[in-house]
Design an enzyme around this catalytic site. Structure first.
Site, PDB file in Angstrom:
ATOM      1  CB  CYS A 121      -0.866   0.066   1.250  1.00 30.73           C
ATOM      2  SG  CYS A 121      -1.954  -1.330   1.459  1.00 30.73           S
ATOM      3  N   GLY A 146      -0.122   0.277  -5.164  1.00 28.61           N
ATOM      4  CA  GLY A 146      -1.372  -0.466  -5.009  1.00 28.61           C
ATOM      5  C   GLY A 146      -2.427   0.088  -5.935  1.00 28.61           C
ATOM      6  CG  ASN A 162       3.005   0.235   3.150  1.00 31.26           C
ATOM      7  OD1 ASN A 162       4.149   0.659   3.100  1.00 31.26           O
ATOM      8  ND2 ASN A 162       2.641  -0.839   2.496  1.00 31.26           N
ATOM      9  N   GLY A 163       1.745  -2.271   4.959  1.00 35.35           N
ATOM     10  CA  GLY A 163       2.568  -3.280   5.624  1.00 35.35           C
ATOM     11  C   GLY A 163       1.753  -4.367   6.270  1.00 35.35           C
ATOM     12  CE1 TYR A 217       8.765  -4.113 -10.090  1.00 42.38           C
ATOM     13  CE2 TYR A 217       7.706  -4.554  -7.998  1.00 42.38           C
ATOM     14  CZ  TYR A 217       7.623  -4.349  -9.345  1.00 42.38           C
ATOM     15  OH  TYR A 217       6.405  -4.365  -9.961  1.00 42.38           O
TER      16      TYR A 217
HETATM   17  P1  AMP Z   1       7.465 -13.230 -11.919  1.00 41.18           P
HETATM   18  O1  AMP Z   1       6.863 -13.245 -13.271  1.00 41.18           O
HETATM   19  O2  AMP Z   1       6.523 -13.792 -10.875  1.00 41.18           O
HETATM   20  O3  AMP Z   1       8.832 -13.833 -11.858  1.00 41.18           O
HETATM   21  O4  AMP Z   1       7.580 -11.721 -11.501  1.00 41.18           O
HETATM   22  C1  AMP Z   1       8.756 -11.027 -11.569  1.00 41.18           C
HETATM   23  C2  AMP Z   1       8.499  -9.632 -12.068  1.00 41.18           C
HETATM   24  O5  AMP Z   1       7.484  -8.975 -11.316  1.00 41.18           O
HETATM   25  C3  AMP Z   1       9.742  -8.820 -11.984  1.00 41.18           C
HETATM   26  O6  AMP Z   1       9.965  -8.343 -13.281  1.00 41.18           O
HETATM   27  C4  AMP Z   1       9.446  -7.669 -11.047  1.00 41.18           C
HETATM   28  O7  AMP Z   1       9.658  -6.453 -11.738  1.00 41.18           O
HETATM   29  C5  AMP Z   1       7.995  -7.823 -10.663  1.00 41.18           C
HETATM   30  N1  AMP Z   1       7.809  -8.063  -9.217  1.00 41.18           N
HETATM   31  C6  AMP Z   1       8.585  -8.808  -8.425  1.00 41.18           C
HETATM   32  N2  AMP Z   1       8.107  -8.833  -7.160  1.00 41.18           N
HETATM   33  C7  AMP Z   1       6.997  -8.085  -7.154  1.00 41.18           C
HETATM   34  C8  AMP Z   1       6.056  -7.720  -6.139  1.00 41.18           C
HETATM   35  N3  AMP Z   1       6.159  -8.163  -4.893  1.00 41.18           N
HETATM   36  N4  AMP Z   1       5.034  -6.922  -6.490  1.00 41.18           N
HETATM   37  C9  AMP Z   1       4.916  -6.501  -7.739  1.00 41.18           C
HETATM   38  N5  AMP Z   1       5.778  -6.803  -8.739  1.00 41.18           N
HETATM   39  C10 AMP Z   1       6.805  -7.593  -8.470  1.00 41.18           C
END
Ligand code: AMP
Ligand code: SF4
Length: 470
Positions: A9, A35, A112-113, A254
């Site tokens: 969030c 979010g 958030n959290g 990220y």
């Molecule tokens: P995946 O397809 O599940 O391996 O997702 C990895 C991708 O999603 C990466 O390119 C990250 O940029 C993004 N990502 C990784 N962790 C998260 C997260 N907790 N929430 C949103 N996006 C994420």
């Protein structure tokens, strides 16, 4: 099946600005990346200062709040919230801010959290007769405040927040003040700002929200600190005291917007450095380096710089598709990834590529992108991940999906390489991540670095549709 309730969030608070509602709107608008499922604002009615008014709903900030912004009264103080829950609780009753009537008057809360002892607190509050409408941690805090024996709201807040454990940041609006609290390890971010006009102070999950409302960054809320913004300015009501300081490393890798400053430095600069460290640890014989837009472009640039390879934009993103990870269903995520990312044939055709991504969680993105790049004529694709293998679920509010879905939890690097179809695959090492990030003491739990706060052994909340993560 029971899951943990996790909240990714963004929160925002403002006190002392005649444009408080507009500030809250632009504040959460710039936190939209945190979010996308619900958005809301609560404001203190300037004409009737005991009255708090909330507008919230499911959807993006513009969708939910633009049509109803004029229904919010002129206000000098307000809080705002954007939310994504991974628990299946994508329901409007969990949208925030949450409005509660207490013996201190009306209050509104947003957070958030994740409070890791939420389930225990909820059980003991229910045993004392508390009735819960939804499942959010904000509601637990509201009940703890309501039940406190303290004489005033500040005292009740201190008593309430000291019972919480985990990784969280709360903003609380009362008729007289805006409060902000950050968990004792400083896992989740919260910063204080001051309006450039000199009128008003702000709280925000990220500094990009301060920039959006023309406020200057003053400082981070300290771990375990409770701050109050009121007619006297900003004061500290120290609440929980410090534990070991362990801000979330994944915010830098990220989650935070690239222009947001974390520990005094834009996330973008940290990401470039991580790409550089990755290049030194895992070089690849290739013609060009490309990144997954937008979040991994800085990491890819850093990789290209350090490896003296050209950097190019080999993938384009349709900006009007939301963050694919932030979608509760796998089928929705897959479709969105396909709609969202396309390759530029002239950049990739006949080339040996290094494809840099900031993280690999399930591997869905990587597998799709590698197929796409090969279909566009790439001769080799060397996948490089600018963070270590994502092996452990996050208990502090970042969605990492079910532990069983984490590719690196059960598979070796070679097995993941085969699964995503890359010519080679390498991750940044845990040491490399520590070297790439400024300062020490980061939470690195999801990368196998150990949990700074013991996670609950039981799921935090029993919620949701089973298909949410399938
Ligand atoms: P995946 O397809 O599940 O391996 O997702 C990895 C991708 O999603 C990466 O390119 C990250 O940029 C993004 N990502 C990784 N962790 C998260 C997260 N907790 N929430 C949103 N996006 C994420
Ligand atoms: Fe951040 Fe990972 Fe720690 Fe969760 S476990 S707070 S995502 S570093």
């Amino acid at each position: 099946m029971a899951y943990e309730l996790k909240e990714e969030c963004g929160v925002f608070g403002v006190y002392g600005d005649p444009e408080a509602v507009t500030d809250a709107y632009w504040g959460i608008f710039s936190l939209q990346h945190r979010g996308q499922e619900s958005a809301g604002i609560a404001a203190v009615d300037e004409q009737d200062p005991g009255r708090l008014v909330v507008r919230k709903g499911m959807g993006l900030v513009t969708e939910v709040l633009s049509p109803v912004l004029s229904q919010l009264p002129p206000a000098w103080s307000a809080i705002g919230h954007v939310r994504y829950s991974t628990s299946g609780e994508s329901e409007v009753f969990n949208a925030q801010p949450l409005l509660m009537r207490t013996r201190f008057g009306q209050i509104a809360l947003a957070h958030n959290g994740n409070v890791v002892n939420a389930q225990d607190l909820r059980r003991s509050l229910q045993a004392q007769g508390a009735v819960f409408q939804g499942t959010s941690d904000s509601e637990i805090l509201a009940h703890l405040i309501a039940r406190s024996a303290a004489e005033d709201l500040s005292g009740a807040l201190v008593q309430a927040v000291t019972q919480l454990a985990g990784g969280f940041a709360f903003v609380v609006l009362s008729p007289d003040a805006v409060y902000g609290v950050r968990d004792p390890n400083g896992i989740r971010p919260l910063v204080v700002g001051e309006a450039e006009s000199g009128q008003g102070h702000m709280l925000a999950s990220e500094t990009c929200a301060l920039d959006a409302v023309r406020a200057r960054f003053v400082r981070e809320v300290e771990p375990g600190e409770l701050v109050v913004l009121d007619s006297k300015g900003v004061s500290r009501l120290t609440a929980m005291g410090w534990s070991a300081v362990s801000p979330c490393a994944f915010e830098s890798v990220y989650f935070a917007r690239a222009d947001s400053k974390i520990r005094g430095e834009s996330a973008q600069m940290a990401r470039r450095r991580l790409g550089g460290v990755l290049a030194a640890e895992a070089p690849a014989g290739a013609d060009v380096v490309i990144g997954v837009p937008d979040s991994s472009l800085p990491h890819a640039m850093g990789y290209a710089e350090a490896s003296h390879l050209p950097f190019d934009f080999g993938l384009v993103k349709n900006r009007y598709v939301g963050r694919t990870f932030i979608m509760p269903k796998q089928s929705e995520r897959m479709r969105s990834v396909q709609l969202k990312l396309a390759a530029v044939p002239e950049v990739v055709r006949g080339k040996r590529l290094v494809l840099v991504d900031d993280s690999l969680v399930r591997g869905t993105n990587a597998r799709y992108l590698i197929q796409l790049l090969r279909a566009c004529g790439a001769t080799q694709v060397h996948m490089r991940i600018a963070s270590p293998p994502y092996t452990d679920p996050c208990y502090y509010g970042i969605d990492t999906s079910r532990a069983t879905e984490l590719a690196a939890r059960t598979k070796s690097v070679e097995e993941i390489r085969q699964m995503i179809g890359a010519d080679s695959l390498a991750y940044l090492s845990l040491d490399g991540l520590k070297r790439g990030l400024k300062g020490g003491g980061w939470c690195l739990a999801c990368f196998g670095g150990g949990y700074p706060v013991p996670p609950t052994l039981e799921p935090v909340a029993c919620v949701g549709r089973e298909d949410d993560h399938d």
